[in-house]
Write an enzyme that holds these catalytic residues in place. Sequence first.
Site, short mmCIF file in Angstrom:
data_model
loop_
_atom_site.label_atom_id
_atom_site.label_comp_id
_atom_site.label_asym_id
_atom_site.label_seq_id
_atom_site.Cartn_x
_atom_site.Cartn_y
_atom_site.Cartn_z
N CYS A 9 0.85 -1.19 0.00
CA CYS A 9 0.00 0.00 0.00
C CYS A 9 0.88 1.24 0.00
O CYS A 9 2.01 1.22 0.50
CB CYS A 9 -0.92 0.01 1.22
SG CYS A 9 -2.20 1.29 1.14
N CYS A 282 -11.52 -15.51 4.28
CA CYS A 282 -11.89 -14.14 3.94
C CYS A 282 -10.70 -13.25 4.29
O CYS A 282 -9.71 -13.74 4.83
CB CYS A 282 -13.17 -13.69 4.66
SG CYS A 282 -12.95 -13.07 6.33
N ASP A 283 -10.78 -11.94 3.97
CA ASP A 283 -9.58 -11.14 4.15
C ASP A 283 -9.29 -10.84 5.62
O ASP A 283 -8.20 -10.38 5.95
CB ASP A 283 -9.60 -9.87 3.30
CG ASP A 283 -10.64 -8.86 3.73
OD1 ASP A 283 -11.59 -9.24 4.43
OD2 ASP A 283 -10.50 -7.68 3.36
N CYS A 337 -20.11 -10.90 12.61
CA CYS A 337 -18.86 -11.50 12.12
C CYS A 337 -18.17 -12.30 13.22
O CYS A 337 -18.02 -11.81 14.35
CB CYS A 337 -17.94 -10.40 11.63
SG CYS A 337 -16.36 -11.00 10.99
N CYS A 356 -22.68 -6.18 19.84
CA CYS A 356 -24.02 -6.67 20.12
C CYS A 356 -24.90 -5.57 20.73
O CYS A 356 -26.05 -5.37 20.30
CB CYS A 356 -23.95 -7.87 21.05
SG CYS A 356 -25.57 -8.55 21.50
#
Length: 391
Positions: A9, A282-283, A337, A356
Site C-alpha cells: 500500500c 476471507c480477508d 462476524c 451486540c
Amino acid sequence: MVKPVGAACNLNCDYCFYLEKAQIYPERQQKCMDDATLALFVEQHINAQQTDEVIFAWQGGEPTLAGLDFYQRVVALQEKYSCGKRIINTLQTNGLLLNDAWGRFLSKHHFLVGISIDGDAELHDAWRKTRAGKPTHDREENAVRLLIKHHIEFNTLTVVNTINVHHPLRVYDYLRSIGSRDMQFIPLLERHASAGENHVLVPPDDQGDAAIAPWSVPGDAFGVFLKTIFYTWIRRDIGDISIQLFDQAFAAWCGLPAQICVFAERCGSALAMEMNGDVYQCDHYVWPRYKLGNIHSTPLATIRDGDANQAFSRAKAHAMAAECHHCSFRFACYGGCPKHRILPSADGKLNRNWFCEGYQAFFSYINPYMLMLKTLSQSGRSPADIKWLIA
C-alpha cells in the site's frame, strides 16, 4: 476479494489490519500478480459462477499499485473467458493514484469504484496517513472529484473508529457534500498481542487477552452513530442516498438473503485470494491456518465447495452466543462476524459480538420504521414515501 498486490500500500493507516499480512510471505519478491495467475483466476472465477452475472472485487493493500496496464489485461481476459456472461468489476481504493487516464479507463469499462474516506479532513487524517506521516484527505477528495468528472459510479467506505464515531451527522453531511450517494459504514475492531508501540496483530483464534486497539469503536457508540444517521436519512434522504447497512436491514425485515456477509447466517462466501493464487476464508482470516488452497493446484470452485470452507461456513451458526438463540433480531444479525465475537456470553464462552449492544439498540430503534417500509413495499408504494408519513 482479489489482492493483486497483496498487502502492499502507498498509505500507512494506523488502523489497517492488512499491512501486516506481508509477514506471511517474507520471501516474496514479486510486486504484482503474474500473468499466469491472473489468467487462471479470471477463467476459474467466471466458470465457478452459475449466474449470468460475475463480479470481480479488486482490493488491497492498494490495488491501483498493480498499474493501469494490469487492469487492461484484466478486461481483455474477462472478454476472452466471459462466455456471454455479464462482467462487473469493483475496485476499492484510496484514490491517490487516480488520474485522467485511470478515469477514462474506469469509465469505459464501467468499474464501480469504492473510495475509502473517513469524513472531513480533521476526522479522516486522524488515522489515514502516508508512509511519511502526511495527511491524505485532500488527495482522496480530489479522487472523488475525478470520478464525478468521468461519470464513474462510486461509493464511499467509511471506517467508523473511536474518533469519528462521536460525529455521525458531521460524517454523514460531509459525505453528502462531496457527492456520495452510496455509503458504507464499517465498524472498527482490532486486537493486539501487546498494547505497546510495536504491536502485532494475531489470528482471531489466538487473541486471548489481547489488548483492544485504541482506534477500535465501542459497541454502544456504534449503535448511537447508526441511530443518529438513520433518523436524518429516513426523514430527508431515503430514496436518494443508499446506505448499505440500512439496505441490509430492510432486506432482513423483508425476509430476503443477507447483502453483507457479516449478517449472513453462514460464512464461506467471501473468499480472499492473494497475488500468488493462495485462497483464504476471507480477508480477515488471511492466516496460514485458514488457507484453503491455491488455484494453481485446485480449481476455485473446488476450493469454494470443499470440506474446509463448508466447515468454516457452518461454524458461524454453531458458535453463536447463547443470547443469540433467543434474540428478537437474530434474523437481522445471526451473531455478526465471527472475528467480532470476543465478549463472554451467558454460558461463559467468549463468543458474543463486541457490537451486540450497539446492534440491538439500532435494530430496536429502526424496527417500527422497517415495518412501515415493508408495508409500503407490499402495497406497491415506494418505501421512500415514508418521508411524507413521518414528517
